[in-house]
Enzyme design. Structure first.
Site, PDB file in Angstrom:
ATOM      1  N   TYR A 286       0.819  -1.215   0.000  1.00 35.73           N
ATOM      2  CA  TYR A 286       0.000   0.000   0.000  1.00 35.73           C
ATOM      3  C   TYR A 286       0.850   1.260   0.000  1.00 35.73           C
ATOM      4  O   TYR A 286       1.728   1.437   0.847  1.00 35.73           O
ATOM      5  CB  TYR A 286      -0.888  -0.013   1.241  1.00 35.73           C
ATOM      6  CG  TYR A 286      -1.979   1.036   1.282  1.00 35.73           C
ATOM      7  CD1 TYR A 286      -3.073   0.951   0.441  1.00 35.73           C
ATOM      8  CD2 TYR A 286      -1.928   2.083   2.189  1.00 35.73           C
ATOM      9  CE1 TYR A 286      -4.097   1.888   0.505  1.00 35.73           C
ATOM     10  CE2 TYR A 286      -2.938   3.021   2.263  1.00 35.73           C
ATOM     11  CZ  TYR A 286      -4.018   2.923   1.408  1.00 35.73           C
ATOM     12  OH  TYR A 286      -5.034   3.846   1.470  1.00 35.73           O
TER      13      TYR A 286
ATOM     14  N   SER B 206       1.162  -7.849   2.008  1.00 43.52           N
ATOM     15  CA  SER B 206       0.280  -6.776   2.460  1.00 43.52           C
ATOM     16  C   SER B 206      -0.766  -6.477   1.379  1.00 43.52           C
ATOM     17  O   SER B 206      -1.488  -7.381   0.976  1.00 43.52           O
ATOM     18  CB  SER B 206       1.109  -5.535   2.843  1.00 43.52           C
ATOM     19  OG  SER B 206       0.327  -4.613   3.578  1.00 43.52           O
TER      20      SER B 206
ATOM     21  N   ASP C  45       1.466  -8.774  14.109  1.00 39.05           N
ATOM     22  CA  ASP C  45       1.106  -7.830  13.047  1.00 39.05           C
ATOM     23  C   ASP C  45      -0.063  -6.964  13.505  1.00 39.05           C
ATOM     24  O   ASP C  45      -1.178  -7.459  13.671  1.00 39.05           O
ATOM     25  CB  ASP C  45       0.735  -8.614  11.790  1.00 39.05           C
ATOM     26  CG  ASP C  45       0.609  -7.743  10.553  1.00 39.05           C
ATOM     27  OD1 ASP C  45       0.451  -6.515  10.699  1.00 39.05           O
ATOM     28  OD2 ASP C  45       0.669  -8.297   9.445  1.00 39.05           O
TER      29      ASP C  45
ATOM     30  N   HIS D 225       4.362  -6.592  10.943  1.00 40.70           N
ATOM     31  CA  HIS D 225       3.889  -6.598   9.559  1.00 40.70           C
ATOM     32  C   HIS D 225       4.997  -6.857   8.547  1.00 40.70           C
ATOM     33  O   HIS D 225       4.705  -7.151   7.391  1.00 40.70           O
ATOM     34  CB  HIS D 225       3.184  -5.277   9.252  1.00 40.70           C
ATOM     35  CG  HIS D 225       2.399  -5.300   7.982  1.00 40.70           C
ATOM     36  ND1 HIS D 225       1.448  -6.264   7.711  1.00 40.70           N
ATOM     37  CD2 HIS D 225       2.438  -4.485   6.888  1.00 40.70           C
ATOM     38  CE1 HIS D 225       0.932  -6.040   6.513  1.00 40.70           C
ATOM     39  NE2 HIS D 225       1.516  -4.978   5.998  1.00 40.70           N
TER      40      HIS D 225
END
Length: 328
Positions: free
Chosen positions: A92, A191, A277, A306
């Protein structure tokens, strides 16, 4: 910082009842049909990246609405035999960056295509080159997040409907490139990229494999409720202002939720999850993993956030694909 989502035992059995929208398949079939009917050429331009052992090209292919989407295509220089391809999607806020940043798969003998992310590419990394043309022309140029609420009031206008379509169309385009075995296309990402890999495997169910790391866009409503950080918290902040839009917002999000796309994915998959995470909570990852329709394996990193397994997971991925080809 330690993060407590669920116990390991609870995660191993976590299978939430999340019915897909009644017209989920109908809408996505129509969306992909429209994108494919929009036409557009796959253009390939050689790039001199200063890499003696790697051949590189700049690829432009038609995505949602026929919009031009950019990608890098890398492969071992002098490769003559038909070979499999790994198609990777980005996290992202990032763009495709520079050619020399991602050499693993080409070094391992694969074709490798790394898709740029429309409208993103200005939050970290080394930039993106794809505008979100259907999202507002020049206003759709690469920008900072947030993208989670862009057009969220309606499925037809939602940003991630366009991005998921790009991912599926990227697989279509890759299969037309010379030297690539169209029966051995693997989708991959971490992700947001993991969420896109899930969607691509669900929307193009004959891909050969999927490498899904700490995926975003899965069990989204739970992510909004328990994640400590963005991107899920973009939705929470939006609903803190638009108090009357909760139902319509989660209705839109259901169409891009990886749990529903996983339930339509048939390819063998290697997942990974990090138990600390606080961006993509482990329960959201397990929800998609347990929904996966094809064979799937999970690698657990108990002490990571993460960032997940990083190079350790890449080593597992190389082995996973070696075994995948042996068993075909």
């Amino acid at each position: 910082m330690p993060f407590s989502d669920m116990s390991r035992e609870a995660l191993e059995s976590y299978r939430p009842d999340l019915p897909a929208p009644a017209d989920f398949d109908e809408r996505w079939t129509a969306t992909l049909a429209e994108a494919r009917a929009a036409g557009g050429e796959v253009a390939v331009t050689p790039v001199d990246a200063g890499l003696a052992l790697i051949e590189a090209s700049d690829v432009t292919f038609p995505g949602f609405g026929g919009d031009p989407v950019r990608a890098w295509w890398l492969r071992p220089r002098g490769l003559t035999a038909t070979a499999p391809v790994v198609v990777e999607f980005n996290g992202y806020g990032g763009g495709r960056g520079l050619v020399h940043e991602r050499l693993l798969w080409a070094a391992a003998g694969y074709h490798y295509v790394f898709m740029d992310t429309r409208g993103q590419g200005s939050a970290w990394g080394n930039g993106g080159d794809t505008a979100d043309a259907s999202g507002g022309g020049d206003a759709g140029a690469p920008a900072l997040p947030g993208f989670m609420t862009r057009g969220v009031r309606e499925v037809e206008t939602y940003y991630f409907r366009r991005l998921l379509t790009d991912a599926a169309r990227c697989v279509d385009a890759v299969r037309t490139l010379p030297g690539i075995d169209p029966t051995r296309v693997v989708v991959a990402g971490a992700s947001q990229g993991g969420g896109l890999a899930i969607a691509a495997a669900g929307l193009v169910p004959d891909v050969a494999g999927a490498l899904v790391d700490v995926p975003f866009l899965c069990h989204i409503e739970r992510g909004v409720r328990v994640a400590e950080h963005d991107p899920y918290q973009e939705i929470a902040r939006y609903l803190a202002v638009h108090r009357d839009r909760e139902e319509e917002t989660f209705r839109t999000l259901a169409y891009v939720d990886g749990v529903h796309h996983a339930a339509r994915a048939q390819a063998p998959a290697l997942f990974s999850v990090a138990l600390r995470d606080d961006v993509c909570p482990p329960s959201t990852v397990y929800a998609a993993y347990h929904a996966w329709a094809g064979p799937a394996q999970m690698v657990v990193y108990p002490y990571n956030g993460h960032e997940g397994g990083q190079a350790y997971q890449q080593r597992r991925q190389l082995t996973f694909l070696d075994h995948l080809w042996e068993n075909r």
